[in-house]
Design a protein around this motif. Structure first.
Motif, mmCIF file in Angstrom:
data_model
loop_
_atom_site.group_PDB
_atom_site.id
_atom_site.type_symbol
_atom_site.label_atom_id
_atom_site.label_comp_id
_atom_site.label_asym_id
_atom_site.label_seq_id
_atom_site.Cartn_x
_atom_site.Cartn_y
_atom_site.Cartn_z
ATOM 1 N N ASN A 39 0.713 -1.247 0.432
ATOM 2 C CA ASN A 39 0.070 -0.039 0.072
ATOM 3 C C ASN A 39 0.882 1.238 0.041
ATOM 4 N N GLU A 40 2.127 1.268 0.748
ATOM 5 C CA GLU A 40 2.830 2.297 0.794
ATOM 6 C C GLU A 40 3.412 2.625 -0.712
ATOM 7 N N ALA A 41 3.905 1.579 -1.278
ATOM 8 C CA ALA A 41 4.414 1.480 -2.634
ATOM 9 C C ALA A 41 3.269 2.360 -3.817
ATOM 10 N N LEU A 42 1.922 1.825 -3.534
ATOM 11 C CA LEU A 42 0.914 2.606 -4.212
ATOM 12 C C LEU A 42 0.980 4.133 -3.879
ATOM 13 N N GLN A 43 0.922 4.430 -2.886
ATOM 14 C CA GLN A 43 0.663 5.616 -2.202
ATOM 15 C C GLN A 43 1.989 6.545 -2.976
ATOM 16 N N VAL A 44 2.980 6.114 -2.964
ATOM 17 C CA VAL A 44 4.226 6.810 -3.788
ATOM 18 C C VAL A 44 4.149 6.576 -5.339
ATOM 19 N N LEU A 45 3.935 5.576 -5.785
ATOM 20 C CA LEU A 45 4.122 5.269 -7.190
ATOM 21 C C LEU A 45 2.949 5.719 -8.309
ATOM 22 N N SER A 103 1.580 1.706 7.184
ATOM 23 C CA SER A 103 1.504 2.006 5.960
ATOM 24 C C SER A 103 -0.054 2.040 5.343
ATOM 25 N N TYR A 104 -1.090 1.565 5.845
ATOM 26 C CA TYR A 104 -2.229 1.796 5.786
ATOM 27 C C TYR A 104 -2.955 2.845 6.218
ATOM 28 N N GLY A 105 -2.140 3.539 7.292
ATOM 29 C CA GLY A 105 -2.879 4.939 7.906
ATOM 30 C C GLY A 105 -3.593 4.438 9.207
ATOM 31 N N ASP A 106 -3.450 3.203 9.514
ATOM 32 C CA ASP A 106 -3.898 2.897 11.130
ATOM 33 C C ASP A 106 -3.208 3.034 11.959
ATOM 34 N N ASN A 107 -2.904 4.360 12.335
ATOM 35 C CA ASN A 107 -2.026 4.829 13.307
ATOM 36 C C ASN A 107 -2.002 4.103 14.719
ATOM 37 N N ALA A 108 -3.294 3.888 15.035
ATOM 38 C CA ALA A 108 -3.670 3.621 16.415
ATOM 39 C C ALA A 108 -3.211 2.059 16.505
ATOM 40 N N LYS A 109 -3.658 1.276 15.592
ATOM 41 C CA LYS A 109 -2.978 -0.136 15.602
ATOM 42 C C LYS A 109 -1.691 -0.132 15.523
ATOM 43 N N ALA A 110 -0.837 0.797 14.601
ATOM 44 C CA ALA A 110 0.612 0.620 14.682
ATOM 45 C C ALA A 110 0.998 1.083 16.005
ATOM 46 N N ILE A 111 0.515 1.931 16.564
ATOM 47 C CA ILE A 111 1.230 2.313 17.771
ATOM 48 C C ILE A 111 0.981 1.217 18.926
ATOM 49 N N GLU A 112 -0.183 0.759 18.849
ATOM 50 C CA GLU A 112 -0.520 -0.562 19.709
ATOM 51 C C GLU A 112 0.482 -1.816 19.584
ATOM 52 N N LEU A 113 0.829 -2.136 18.434
ATOM 53 C CA LEU A 113 1.713 -3.216 17.937
ATOM 54 C C LEU A 113 2.864 -2.960 18.295
ATOM 55 N N ILE A 114 3.377 -1.572 17.835
ATOM 56 C CA ILE A 114 4.841 -1.403 18.143
ATOM 57 C C ILE A 114 5.295 -1.088 19.536
ATOM 58 N N ASN A 115 4.271 -0.609 20.363
ATOM 59 C CA ASN A 115 4.575 -0.606 21.727
ATOM 60 C C ASN A 115 4.593 -1.955 22.463
ATOM 61 N N MET A 116 3.753 -3.021 22.005
ATOM 62 C CA MET A 116 3.669 -4.206 22.386
ATOM 63 C C MET A 116 5.256 -5.088 21.970
ATOM 64 N N ALA A 117 5.554 -4.603 20.865
ATOM 65 C CA ALA A 117 6.970 -5.201 20.332
ATOM 66 C C ALA A 117 8.139 -4.682 21.132
ATOM 67 N N LEU A 118 8.067 -3.330 21.341
ATOM 68 C CA LEU A 118 8.954 -2.768 22.279
ATOM 69 C C LEU A 118 8.997 -3.209 23.783
ATOM 70 N N ALA A 119 7.769 -3.475 24.148
ATOM 71 C CA ALA A 119 7.589 -4.063 25.582
ATOM 72 C C ALA A 119 8.230 -5.530 25.708
ATOM 73 N N LYS A 120 8.262 -6.381 24.706
ATOM 74 C CA LYS A 120 8.875 -7.753 24.417
ATOM 75 C C LYS A 120 10.303 -7.786 24.485
ATOM 76 N N GLY A 121 10.905 -6.616 24.622
ATOM 77 C CA GLY A 121 12.440 -6.379 24.720
ATOM 78 C C GLY A 121 13.256 -6.118 23.416
ATOM 79 N N MET A 122 12.503 -5.532 22.620
ATOM 80 C CA MET A 122 13.210 -5.145 21.017
ATOM 81 C C MET A 122 14.477 -4.159 21.650
ATOM 82 N N THR A 123 15.699 -4.281 21.381
ATOM 83 C CA THR A 123 16.858 -3.470 21.610
ATOM 84 C C THR A 123 17.749 -3.171 20.554
ATOM 85 N N GLY A 124 18.616 -2.498 20.628
ATOM 86 C CA GLY A 124 19.638 -1.943 19.639
ATOM 87 C C GLY A 124 18.992 -1.133 18.797
#
Length: 173
Positions: A39-45, A103-124
């Motif tokens: 979808n991001e590719a389509l938005q640009v191209l 990439s689909y503009g669902d920022n709330a879901k992106a925030i939720e999931l990325i926070n979840m990933a970070l809470a699982k211990g993503m580092t570096g």
């Protein structure tokens, strides 16, 4: 900037209002497809082809065709696969899924999931890239202060440079 950071750099340039060249738009579309973000590719191209900037560019036209085909499946599969990724996936898989929602503009879901990933211990650097994407989703959701705080936590390497650029960009908005 290496290949793994190109799309993030081009996103920052676009958000800053920098007029991307036809080659940069083509590159952004290609990089988005490589990262599984049709979808991001389509938005640009699509606008670049419609405006004539990339009209007749065989690579761009093929990428649009591929992105259209993948995007229809991707959005359905994304919604269907997210619960399993959340329950059984790695932090990296969850963050990647968050970027897909971004990439689909669902920022709330992106925030939720990325926070979840970070809470699982993503580092570096991997954690810093996730934070970069989290800040973008926060800014796009109108949470400028939260975005700036998120980016402020990224200090090193290319992600640190990109985060600093996003802080500057957010101050222009």
């Amino acid at each position: 900037y290496g290949a793994s950071h190109r799309l993030d750099m081009l996103r920052a340039m676009n958000a800053a209002g920098v007029k991307l060249s036809a080659a940069e738009k083509n590159l952004a579309g290609s990089e988005a497809l490589k990262r599984g973000l049709p979808n991001e590719a389509l938005q640009v191209l699509e606008p670049a082809i419609a405006s004539g900037e990339l009209a007749g560019n065989a690579e761009a036209e093929k990428n649009v065709k591929d992105a259209k085909q993948l995007s229809a499946e991707d959005k359905v599969n994304l919604a269907k696969d997210t619960p399993g990724i959340v329950s059984k996936g790695t932090a990296s898989a969850i963050a990647t899924t968050g970027e897909a929602y971004l990439s689909y503009g669902d920022n709330a879901k992106a925030i939720e999931l990325i926070n979840m990933a970070l809470a699982k211990g993503m580092t570096g650097e991997e954690g810093d890239i996730a934070k970069l994407h989290l800040g973008i989703a926060q800014l796009r959701s109108g949470q400028k202060d939260a975005a700036q705080a998120t980016w402020g936590g990224i200090k090193d390497g290319i992600p640190g440079v990109l985060a600093h650029n996003w802080v500057v960009i957010s101050n222009l908005k």
